[in-house]
Scaffold this motif. Sequence first.
Motif, short mmCIF file in Angstrom:
data_model
loop_
_atom_site.label_atom_id
_atom_site.label_comp_id
_atom_site.label_asym_id
_atom_site.label_seq_id
_atom_site.Cartn_x
_atom_site.Cartn_y
_atom_site.Cartn_z
N HIS A 1 1.11 5.53 -0.24
CA HIS A 1 0.54 6.73 -0.21
C HIS A 1 0.65 7.55 -1.21
N GLU B 1 -5.79 13.12 0.14
CA GLU B 1 -4.88 11.92 0.27
C GLU B 1 -5.63 10.72 -0.26
N LYS B 2 -4.67 9.77 -0.86
CA LYS B 2 -5.20 8.51 -1.39
C LYS B 2 -4.21 7.41 -0.95
N ARG B 3 -4.81 6.25 -0.88
CA ARG B 3 -4.00 4.89 -0.79
C ARG B 3 -4.02 4.11 -2.18
N TYR C 1 0.83 -1.17 0.06
CA TYR C 1 0.06 -0.14 0.01
C TYR C 1 0.89 0.92 -0.02
#
Length: 262
Positions: A228, A237-239, A226
């Motif tokens: 960032h 913000e996204k994963r 995962y």
Amino acid sequence: MKKKIFHEIKSLIMIAAAALIYAVGISLFLDPNKLAPGGVTGIAVILNRLVNVETGTLYFLLNIPIVLLGIRKFGVRFIAKTAYAIVMVSTLTNLLSPIGALTDDLLIAGVAGGILTAVGIGLIFKAGATTGGTDIIIKILRLKYRHLKTGFLFLCTDIMIVSLSALVFKNIEVAFYALLTVVISGKALDYVLYGGDVAKMLFIITEKPEQIGKRLMKELEVGVTYLHGQGGWTGNEKRVVFTMVPNRLGAEVQDIVKHEDP
């Protein structure tokens, strides 16, 4: 809901068309020339010469315990389309078999049969299914023996089946052309699915990274990282799900991603 239904209908039509292509390769090129192309299909071709049962029927019967085992290990949803593909391949193989061989030349039969079966399998993979047989068996073996490579397991099973055909048919020449068919089919399948690339490095930007990541690790047994990230337009913000997959699993990754996050 309408989009989902349309997608499922499209997949079923694609599987039926792919099963027809696969059946043409078996019934009109490989089977009548005693070319056992590996997998359950190869076993069915061999058994057809030992018992008075059609190759398509044997293919279906051999897959029954494998599918039941697959349901136990992977669930009904994973196996449903595969079961449909098996029924279509079995039925169409039997319907086409009375036509007989389109050629008696083993080289032409091996090349044509290998390419046609690869195209059929490739389209079935893209529709989110498999042709059952050794695909399911190897997935189950990999759950227990993770150190064994998928490609190595496929190679071992195909070599054993081709070797068995040499003993049953008592013809090393036929076995050689069957092995050639296996090699051609493998190369053609890679080309149909991924244009000949060796592997895929995937960055999956999604609102459901955990669900997708867990399914990739559990169902396909691939590693997941995962990362960032940050949206360029929104600044949110996204994963990001990062993974590396062998060519033959690419279509299955797409199916999982589309199901979890269209």
